[in-house]
Design an enzyme around this catalytic site. Structure first.
Site, PDB file in Angstrom:
ATOM      1  N   VAL A 145       0.831  -1.204   0.000  1.00  0.00           N
ATOM      2  CA  VAL A 145       0.000   0.000   0.000  1.00  0.00           C
ATOM      3  C   VAL A 145       0.866   1.254   0.000  1.00  0.00           C
ATOM      4  CG1 VAL A 145      -1.881  -1.161   1.225  1.00  0.00           C
ATOM      5  CG2 VAL A 145      -0.166   0.090   2.537  1.00  0.00           C
ATOM      6  N   CYS A 146       0.323   2.311  -0.624  1.00  0.00           N
ATOM      7  CA  CYS A 146       0.905   3.651  -0.550  1.00  0.00           C
ATOM      8  C   CYS A 146      -0.257   4.636  -0.591  1.00  0.00           C
ATOM      9  CB  CYS A 146       1.905   3.890  -1.676  1.00  0.00           C
ATOM     10  SG  CYS A 146       1.159   4.091  -3.308  1.00  0.00           S
ATOM     11  N   GLN A 147       0.019   5.917  -0.747  1.00  0.00           N
ATOM     12  CA  GLN A 147      -1.058   6.907  -0.662  1.00  0.00           C
ATOM     13  C   GLN A 147      -1.873   7.008  -1.948  1.00  0.00           C
ATOM     14  OE1 GLN A 147      -1.482   8.149   2.358  1.00  0.00           O
ATOM     15  NE2 GLN A 147      -3.395   9.133   1.796  1.00  0.00           N
ATOM     16  N   LEU A 174      -4.249   4.406  -0.654  1.00  0.00           N
ATOM     17  CA  LEU A 174      -4.988   4.634   0.582  1.00  0.00           C
ATOM     18  C   LEU A 174      -5.869   5.869   0.530  1.00  0.00           C
ATOM     19  CD1 LEU A 174      -2.195   3.746   3.190  1.00  0.00           C
ATOM     20  CD2 LEU A 174      -4.068   2.302   2.379  1.00  0.00           C
TER      21      LEU A 174
END
Length: 237
Positions: A145-147, A174
């Protein structure tokens, strides 16, 4: 898993004989690159693809299928909000190099992107794959996951090439996760963890004012003589 909408991979089979070569292409889920040979001069090639899922599907991967969560954002976003009990290995790390070229780039970055968007000046993490492997075995199921979804896609590709057998990412990152979807740690919601700098000031007027201030700061920084002349034209109070 049925109903998840995961990406699929292709299974290609080729068979050579006196009559020529015959190709058969089948669809398969979660395949990996496994070159090999079959009896009778037949060859087998499997190619893997990273799964891309939405937030609800990602939640199911964690709860039902036992996926480990790997957060690849920088430390500032991670500390604002992250999924509980996840691993953290940033794909990029802060660049503190002091060669002349890096100093110039860092100054430009900090006076614009750093000030306006709150983004640190970074470089690729040279120890990324090794750090991940030291915490998560390659045979594990991993949700990266990342932004925004860009860093996680790049990280997943690196991990897949390094031998990880089952890797998934959240499409759009995210920032697309609704509050309450995951158990989280931090002072912000996951979708807001990437917001920092002047862009966090609400309202169009504040955004325009922030842009003007950044431009004025850059002008004063790089053209001090011209800026001083302009200040001299301003009437004294």
């Amino acid at each position: 898993m049925a109903g998840t909408g995961f990406h699929t991979s292709c299974l290609s089979l080729s068979s050579s004989s006196n009559l020529g070569t015959c190709w058969l292409v089948l669809k398969t889920h979660n395949a990996r690159a496994l070159p090999g040979k079959l009896p009778g001069r037949r060859s087998l090639t499997l190619k893997a693809e990273v799964k891309f899922v939405n937030a609800e599907q990602a939640k199911e991967l964690i709860a039902v299928d036992g996926y480990s969560v790997l957060d690849v954002r920088d430390i500032t976003q991670f500390e604002r909000a992250h999924i509980k009990s996840c691993y953290h290995v940033p794909l990029f790390v802060e660049n503190k190099d002091n060669d002349p070229g890096t100093i110039i780039k860092r100054t430009l970055h900090n006076n614009f992107s750093g000030l306006f968007y709150g983004l640190p000046f970074t470089k690729p993490n040279p120890e990324f794959v090794q750090s991940v492997k030291s915490q998560i075995p390659p045979e594990s199921k991993v949700l990266v996951v990342c932004q925004e979804g860009l860093r996680s896609t790049a990280a997943a590709d690196r991990l897949e090439k390094a031998g990880f057998e089952d890797v998934a990412c959240i499409t759009s990152g995210l920032q697309s996760v609704k509050p309450g979807t995951f158990d989280t740690v931090g002072s912000k919601e996951l979708q807001d963890a990437g917001k920092a700098g002047l862009v966090t000031i609400q309202g169009k007027i504040s955004t325009v004012l922030g842009t003007v201030l950044v431009c004025a700061y850059l002008f004063i920084t790089f053209f001090p003589d011209q800026a001083e002349k302009l200040f001299q034209l301003v009437p004294a109070g």
